[in-house]
Design an enzyme around this catalytic site. Structure first.
Site, PDB file in Angstrom:
ATOM      1  N   GLU A 152      19.071 -40.012 -16.577  1.00  0.00           N
ATOM      2  CA  GLU A 152      17.623 -40.004 -16.839  1.00  0.00           C
ATOM      3  C   GLU A 152      17.369 -39.349 -18.194  1.00  0.00           C
ATOM      4  O   GLU A 152      18.105 -38.476 -18.616  1.00  0.00           O
ATOM      5  CB  GLU A 152      16.882 -39.304 -15.698  1.00  0.00           C
ATOM      6  CG  GLU A 152      17.320 -37.870 -15.389  1.00  0.00           C
ATOM      7  CD  GLU A 152      16.775 -36.840 -16.329  1.00  0.00           C
ATOM      8  OE1 GLU A 152      15.776 -37.164 -16.999  1.00  0.00           O
ATOM      9  OE2 GLU A 152      17.340 -35.744 -16.416  1.00  0.00           O
ATOM     10  N   ASN A 209      21.467 -35.415 -25.372  1.00  0.00           N
ATOM     11  CA  ASN A 209      20.847 -34.086 -25.331  1.00  0.00           C
ATOM     12  C   ASN A 209      21.462 -33.154 -26.371  1.00  0.00           C
ATOM     13  O   ASN A 209      20.771 -32.336 -26.972  1.00  0.00           O
ATOM     14  CB  ASN A 209      20.968 -33.481 -23.930  1.00  0.00           C
ATOM     15  CG  ASN A 209      19.803 -33.890 -23.043  1.00  0.00           C
ATOM     16  OD1 ASN A 209      18.954 -34.683 -23.456  1.00  0.00           O
ATOM     17  ND2 ASN A 209      19.747 -33.375 -21.839  1.00  0.00           N
ATOM     18  N   CYS A 261      17.712 -28.018 -19.420  1.00  0.00           N
ATOM     19  CA  CYS A 261      18.617 -29.104 -19.838  1.00  0.00           C
ATOM     20  C   CYS A 261      19.438 -28.774 -21.083  1.00  0.00           C
ATOM     21  O   CYS A 261      20.668 -28.728 -21.023  1.00  0.00           O
ATOM     22  CB  CYS A 261      17.819 -30.379 -20.061  1.00  0.00           C
ATOM     23  SG  CYS A 261      16.915 -30.868 -18.590  1.00  0.00           S
TER      24      CYS A 261
HETATM   25  C1  UGA Z   1      15.196 -32.835 -22.446  1.00  0.00           C
HETATM   26  C2  UGA Z   1      15.293 -34.194 -23.168  1.00  0.00           C
HETATM   27  O1  UGA Z   1      14.291 -34.274 -24.188  1.00  0.00           O
HETATM   28  C3  UGA Z   1      15.112 -35.345 -22.190  1.00  0.00           C
HETATM   29  O2  UGA Z   1      15.300 -36.595 -22.850  1.00  0.00           O
HETATM   30  C4  UGA Z   1      16.158 -35.205 -21.066  1.00  0.00           C
HETATM   31  O3  UGA Z   1      16.032 -36.221 -20.105  1.00  0.00           O
HETATM   32  C5  UGA Z   1      15.973 -33.854 -20.391  1.00  0.00           C
HETATM   33  O4  UGA Z   1      16.141 -32.816 -21.369  1.00  0.00           O
HETATM   34  C6  UGA Z   1      16.998 -33.697 -19.302  1.00  0.00           C
HETATM   35  O5  UGA Z   1      18.193 -33.691 -19.613  1.00  0.00           O
HETATM   36  O6  UGA Z   1      16.645 -33.722 -18.126  1.00  0.00           O
HETATM   37  P1  UGA Z   1      13.210 -31.259 -21.607  1.00  0.00           P
HETATM   38  O7  UGA Z   1      14.266 -30.222 -21.375  1.00  0.00           O
HETATM   39  O8  UGA Z   1      12.216 -31.528 -20.526  1.00  0.00           O
HETATM   40  O9  UGA Z   1      13.878 -32.695 -21.941  1.00  0.00           O
HETATM   41  O10 UGA Z   1      12.354 -30.808 -22.854  1.00  0.00           O
HETATM   42  P2  UGA Z   1      12.300 -31.145 -24.437  1.00  0.00           P
HETATM   43  O11 UGA Z   1      10.955 -31.656 -24.744  1.00  0.00           O
HETATM   44  O12 UGA Z   1      13.435 -31.937 -24.887  1.00  0.00           O
HETATM   45  O13 UGA Z   1      12.400 -29.666 -25.047  1.00  0.00           O
HETATM   46  C7  UGA Z   1      13.554 -28.844 -24.851  1.00  0.00           C
HETATM   47  C8  UGA Z   1      13.433 -27.561 -25.646  1.00  0.00           C
HETATM   48  O14 UGA Z   1      13.520 -27.831 -27.041  1.00  0.00           O
HETATM   49  C9  UGA Z   1      12.112 -26.828 -25.442  1.00  0.00           C
HETATM   50  O15 UGA Z   1      12.385 -25.440 -25.320  1.00  0.00           O
HETATM   51  C10 UGA Z   1      11.340 -27.103 -26.711  1.00  0.00           C
HETATM   52  O16 UGA Z   1      10.429 -26.072 -27.045  1.00  0.00           O
HETATM   53  C11 UGA Z   1      12.466 -27.190 -27.734  1.00  0.00           C
HETATM   54  N1  UGA Z   1      12.128 -27.994 -28.931  1.00  0.00           N
HETATM   55  C12 UGA Z   1      11.904 -29.328 -28.812  1.00  0.00           C
HETATM   56  C13 UGA Z   1      12.074 -27.392 -30.162  1.00  0.00           C
HETATM   57  O17 UGA Z   1      12.297 -26.165 -30.297  1.00  0.00           O
HETATM   58  N2  UGA Z   1      11.790 -28.170 -31.268  1.00  0.00           N
HETATM   59  C14 UGA Z   1      11.568 -29.491 -31.184  1.00  0.00           C
HETATM   60  O18 UGA Z   1      11.328 -30.125 -32.226  1.00  0.00           O
HETATM   61  C15 UGA Z   1      11.619 -30.086 -29.922  1.00  0.00           C
END
Ligand code: UGA
Length: 441
Positions: A152, A209, A261
């Site tokens: 996913e 990821n 994740c």
């Molecule tokens: C992430 C992936 O984006 C999904 O595609 C994947 O399915 C999911 O993990 C999973 O393996 O289940 P998620 O952990 O829900 O999703 O959140 P993200 O939006 O990816 O953010 C992850 C972290 O990165 C957060 O702490 C966010 O603040 C940080 N982030 C994100 C940044 O610091 N900078 C960015 O530009 C983007």
């Protein structure tokens, strides 16, 4: 189609509800009776925008139901999705005991002549599909089944739209029959389907990821250079992101990545690569940069306040990102706990995450005061830290916030605010990667 999802956590519940929404009949199985009871009463154990409506609508339409019985699910479904947790072990490798147990339980209830596709949706190391198949065969000599990997890619906070409109669907399968059934499941979503072998599909998830984490660490490393040189990381990210080969997404500098994740999957990919004899050293650096990012930020707060002990600090945001109530591996929680460890008096506000942070004992309510509004948190504060970029924080009455604060100092850990506006209002404003020295009031 008749589908069963084992595990009603973030992934399982959202997947089940979205499958039902496009017309499939879905049985969600969970071994936590409390959770099943809640879901049967129409209560949703997690906060995810749009999920509650989706669940209610599909339960009412009799396309979605909840049970604690794997046998019920397996008996009534052509395809069985496994969506149980795969937590990290102390050495970073993945704990597969839940997956193994579910494989045995499926084997225990599969009846002769009952062909089933068993789909791994949980994030698992490459070669797990082979082990799931071996396990089912070992515990049920007559079982007729195929194992498929279908990782996913949904993000918490926008899981429903991510699932309803996927960029791609990956199906790892070595059986044409199973592939055809999987294509029928995803037909209503009208997304490109990439069919691969099982090992490649499993690897795609960890590689995706890890690459996104690498992008975040890359821009965070650039943010340090921006601070040292007086450049602005937001402009640099725009400039490089406009190149279509790079893209602007996931180039937001901040406190670093957290959640359930990225930290786990990067660690797992490092462990897998080591086990396979091809160590992925680049990812070790990705982790190191991520860990340093919070320390660099706290140094800035310490530099400005000199000593953190007994300082009254407001923190906005506790969840690992906006639009979720998930506080697992949240950098905002690490920040709060580090400030408390240095003797600061922290008052925190979060739109959704405070309750779980306390319930899961991630913060000590004796040491961190939780309040009901952002302005209350700012009351008497000697500094305000933005830790999670919830939209409501951008829309505050900052003149009021400034009035309430003891000292108008803002540390923006997610570059949410407009620096010139903040300075116009009279704040001393610090951000990430936006020049070393703030413009003084
Ligand atoms: C992430 C992936 O984006 C999904 O595609 C994947 O399915 C999911 O993990 C999973 O393996 O289940 P998620 O952990 O829900 O999703 O959140 P993200 O939006 O990816 O953010 C992850 C972290 O990165 C957060 O702490 C966010 O603040 C940080 N982030 C994100 C940044 O610091 N900078 C960015 O530009 C983007």
């Amino acid at each position: 189609m008749d589908l069963c999802i084992i595990g009603s956590g973030y992934v399982g519940l959202v997947t089940g509800a979205c499958f039902a929404e496009v017309g499939h009949h879905v049985i969600c199985v969970d071994n936590d009776q409390r959770k099943v009871d809640m879901l049967q009463r129409g209560e949703i154990p997690i906060y995810e925008p749009g999920l509650e409506d989706l669940v209610h609508r599909n339960v009412a339409a009799k396309r979605l139901r909840f049970t604690n019985s794997i046998e019920d699910g397996v008996d009534h479904s052509q395809i069985i999705f496994i969506a149980v947790p795969t937590p990290p072990q102390p050495d970073g490798s993945v704990d597969l005991t839940y997956i193994e147990r579910v494989a045995r339980e499926i084997a225990g209830v599969l009846k002769p002549g009952q062909y089933r596709v068993v789909v791994d949706k949980s994030t698992v190391p490459v070669k797990t599909g082979e082990k799931v198949a071996d396990t089912i065969r070992r515990y049920n000599k007559t079982a007729e089944f195929d194992v498929v990997s279908n990782p996913e890619f949904l993000r918490e906070g926008c899981a429903v739209p991510d699932l309803m409109n996927p960029d791609r669907v990956v199906v790892g399968s070595s059986s044409q029959k199973a592939t055809d059934l999987m294509k029928r499941v995803y037909e209503p979503f009208q997304a490109p389907i990439l069919v691969t072998d099982v090992n490649s599909a499993e690897l795609i998830k960890h590689a995706a990821n890890s690459f996104l984490s690498l992008k975040i660490s890359y821009i965070n490393a650039v943010s340090a250079i921006c601070e040292a040189s007086g450049a602005d990381v937001e402009l640099v990210a725009s400039g490089i992101g406009m190149d279509k080969r790079i893209g602007r997404n996931f180039l937001n500098a901040g406190l670093g990545y957290g959640g359930s994740c990225f930290p786990k999957d990067v660690k797992a990919f490092i462990a897998i690569s080591r086990q396979l004899g091809t160590p992925f050293r680049l990812l070790e650096e990705v982790e190191r940069i991520n860990e340093n990012q919070l320390g660099r930020f706290i140094d800035k707060v310490r530099d400005a306040l000199w000593v953190l002990k007994d300082k009254k600090i407001a923190v906005w945001g506790l969840t690992f990102k906006p639009d979720t109530d998930d506080v697992r591996n949240s950098v905002a929680i690490d920040l709060v706990n580090k400030l408390v460890a240095e003797g600061a008096h922290v008052t925190a506000y979060d739109p959704k995450g405070a309750e779980k942070a306390i319930e899961w004992k991630l913060i000590d309510p004796q040491k961190v005061k939780i309040v009901n509004t952002p302005v209350e948190a700012a009351d008497g504060a000697e500094a305000l830290i933005l830790a999670t970029e919830w939209k409501e924080f951008a829309n505050q009455d900052f003149i009021e916030v400034k009035k309430r604060m003891h000292t108008p100092l803002i540390f923006d850990g997610r570059n949410l605010f407009d620096p010139s506006l903040m300075r116009e209002i009279g704040f001393t404003y610090y951000a990430v990667g936006r020049a070393n020295k703030p413009t003084a009031i």
